[in-house]
Design an enzyme around this catalytic site. Structure first.
Site, PDB file in Angstrom:
ATOM      1  N   ASN A   9      51.451  27.894  30.229  1.00  0.00           N
ATOM      2  CA  ASN A   9      51.450  29.359  30.221  1.00  0.00           C
ATOM      3  C   ASN A   9      52.453  29.797  31.276  1.00  0.00           C
ATOM      4  O   ASN A   9      52.188  29.684  32.474  1.00  0.00           O
ATOM      5  CB  ASN A   9      50.032  29.856  30.560  1.00  0.00           C
ATOM      6  N   TRP A  10      53.585  30.286  30.817  1.00  0.00           N
ATOM      7  CA  TRP A  10      54.663  30.609  31.753  1.00  0.00           C
ATOM      8  C   TRP A  10      54.508  31.975  32.392  1.00  0.00           C
ATOM      9  O   TRP A  10      55.327  32.348  33.233  1.00  0.00           O
ATOM     10  CB  TRP A  10      56.011  30.499  31.041  1.00  0.00           C
ATOM     11  N   LYS A  11      53.537  32.737  31.959  1.00  0.00           N
ATOM     12  CA  LYS A  11      53.323  34.066  32.544  1.00  0.00           C
ATOM     13  C   LYS A  11      54.655  34.827  32.568  1.00  0.00           C
ATOM     14  O   LYS A  11      55.441  34.682  31.639  1.00  0.00           O
ATOM     15  CB  LYS A  11      52.686  33.926  33.929  1.00  0.00           C
ATOM     16  N   HIS A  95      43.479  35.950  28.399  1.00  0.00           N
ATOM     17  CA  HIS A  95      43.688  35.324  29.706  1.00  0.00           C
ATOM     18  C   HIS A  95      43.091  36.222  30.799  1.00  0.00           C
ATOM     19  O   HIS A  95      43.121  37.437  30.682  1.00  0.00           O
ATOM     20  CB  HIS A  95      45.182  35.108  29.931  1.00  0.00           C
ATOM     21  N   GLU A  97      44.188  37.174  33.531  1.00  0.00           N
ATOM     22  CA  GLU A  97      45.103  38.199  34.067  1.00  0.00           C
ATOM     23  C   GLU A  97      45.179  39.392  33.130  1.00  0.00           C
ATOM     24  O   GLU A  97      45.332  40.533  33.567  1.00  0.00           O
ATOM     25  CB  GLU A  97      46.488  37.571  34.322  1.00  0.00           C
ATOM     26  N   GLU A 167      38.818  28.700  32.054  1.00  0.00           N
ATOM     27  CA  GLU A 167      39.649  28.899  33.238  1.00  0.00           C
ATOM     28  C   GLU A 167      38.856  29.671  34.289  1.00  0.00           C
ATOM     29  O   GLU A 167      38.799  30.902  34.232  1.00  0.00           O
ATOM     30  CB  GLU A 167      40.906  29.685  32.872  1.00  0.00           C
ATOM     31  N   GLY A 173      46.054  29.705  40.009  1.00  0.00           N
ATOM     32  CA  GLY A 173      47.138  30.023  40.930  1.00  0.00           C
ATOM     33  C   GLY A 173      46.732  29.920  42.388  1.00  0.00           C
ATOM     34  O   GLY A 173      47.457  30.372  43.272  1.00  0.00           O
ATOM     35  N   SER A 213      44.988  25.655  38.301  1.00  0.00           N
ATOM     36  CA  SER A 213      45.605  24.740  39.273  1.00  0.00           C
ATOM     37  C   SER A 213      45.647  23.287  38.809  1.00  0.00           C
ATOM     38  O   SER A 213      45.471  22.370  39.608  1.00  0.00           O
ATOM     39  CB  SER A 213      44.916  24.855  40.642  1.00  0.00           C
ATOM     40  N   GLY A 234      49.508  26.758  34.315  1.00  0.00           N
ATOM     41  CA  GLY A 234      50.402  27.844  34.709  1.00  0.00           C
ATOM     42  C   GLY A 234      51.549  27.310  35.545  1.00  0.00           C
ATOM     43  O   GLY A 234      52.509  26.737  35.027  1.00  0.00           O
ATOM     44  N   GLY A 235      51.431  27.465  36.864  1.00  0.00           N
ATOM     45  CA  GLY A 235      52.512  27.134  37.800  1.00  0.00           C
ATOM     46  C   GLY A 235      53.177  25.786  37.563  1.00  0.00           C
ATOM     47  O   GLY A 235      54.410  25.696  37.565  1.00  0.00           O
TER      48      GLY A 235
HETATM   49  P1  PGA Z   1      47.680  27.877  37.216  1.00  0.00           P
HETATM   50  O1  PGA Z   1      47.428  28.918  36.014  1.00  0.00           O
HETATM   51  O2  PGA Z   1      47.839  26.523  36.588  1.00  0.00           O
HETATM   52  O3  PGA Z   1      48.930  28.373  37.899  1.00  0.00           O
HETATM   53  O4  PGA Z   1      46.482  27.942  38.103  1.00  0.00           O
HETATM   54  C1  PGA Z   1      46.626  28.586  34.919  1.00  0.00           C
HETATM   55  C2  PGA Z   1      46.566  29.754  33.955  1.00  0.00           C
HETATM   56  O5  PGA Z   1      46.554  30.899  34.410  1.00  0.00           O
HETATM   57  O6  PGA Z   1      46.554  29.565  32.722  1.00  0.00           O
END
Ligand code: PGA
Length: 249
Positions: A9-11, A95, A97, A167, A173, A213, A234-235
């Site tokens: 997930n590149w956000k 998600h 966010e 999640e 994050g 994470s 994500g990251g």
């Molecule tokens: P993260 O994000 O791996 O940076 O914690 C995961 C996500 O939001 O899908």
């Protein structure tokens, strides 16, 4: 046997040029990884570049969100058929966010999930508790409420085509991963909830990913859990070496 899914997930990261460069570096690193489906979800504007760069590889592309209607006067929105037309096969729905900053609710998650399925996309439906909910001992009830509102309304045929991502919001994050045991326990709660809605066999076939994470150095422990069918990253999915290390753990 549930085939694993490793999704990035590149956000709101990367330009189109950076997207193409990532895929050029990443594709050879995962060329032999047939144990899992590999998915990358860039921002909307970079989907065509991603689809083009992933052509001829096993890497599939997904959106990060969608609107539930096919078309209309909804400024700024993108529909499921539009994602499918550009070459997406997947889409992230609900998600945390989106829930936190853009007022997504379990009700909109359900509508978006149905719309994604109707367009032939595989939705990755996200659920998970916030820190204060975990600290209050409410994790299981939060997961049950999110399932009841966002997933239980699907038909059995629709349910058979979704992927769920657990999640925990406090792990996203933050560098704080749920331990493999904590994640597996939550996955078990979700699977039991799905079994009560759709039957044990359907629940048993449903892939549940862990997200929060996930890094090259903790992915193996997570994947060793029988209950964990992959990861939403994500990251650590933004760097080709790092995401390839996760995919090939
Ligand atoms: P993260 O994000 O791996 O940076 O914690 C995961 C996500 O939001 O899908």
């Amino acid at each position: 046997m549930r085939k694993r899914v490793l999704a990035g997930n590149w956000k709101m990261y990367k330009t189109a040029a950076e997207t193409s460069a990532f895929l050029e570096a990443f594709a050879p690193l995962v060329a032999n990884a047939s144990h899992a489906e590999i998915v990358i979800c860039p921002p909307y504007v970079n989907l065509p570049a991603a689809v083009e760069a992933a052509r001829g590889t096993a890497i599939e592309i997904g959106g990060q969100d969608l609107f539930w209607l096919r078309e209309g006067a909804y400024t700024g929105e993108v529909s499921a058929p539009m994602l499918a037309a550009v070459g997406c096969r997947w889409v992230i729905v609900g998600h945390s966010e989106r829930r936190q900053y853009f007022h997504e609710t379990d009700e909109t998650v359900l509508k978006k999930t149905r719309a994604a399925l109707e367009a032939g996309l595989t939705p990755i439906v996200c659920v998970g508790e916030r820190l204060e909910e975990r600290e209050a001992g409410a994790t299981e009830s939060v997961l049950r409420i999110q399932c009841a509102g966002g997933i239980a309304g699907l038909t059995p045929e629709q349910f058979a085509r979704i992927v769920i991502a657990y999640e925990p919001v406090w792990a996203i994050g933050t560098g704080k991963t749920a331990t493999p045991e904590m994640a597996a326990h939550a996955h078990g709660v979700l699977r039991a909830e799905m079994a009560s809605c759709f039957g044990a066999a359907a629940a048993d076939s449903c892939r549940i990913l862990y997200g929060g994470s996930v890094k090259p150095d903790n992915v193996k422990g997570l994947m060793e859990q029988e209950e964990i069918d992959g990861a939403l990253v994500g990251g650590a999915s933004l760097d080709p070496q790092s995401f390839a290390a996760i995919v090939t753990y």
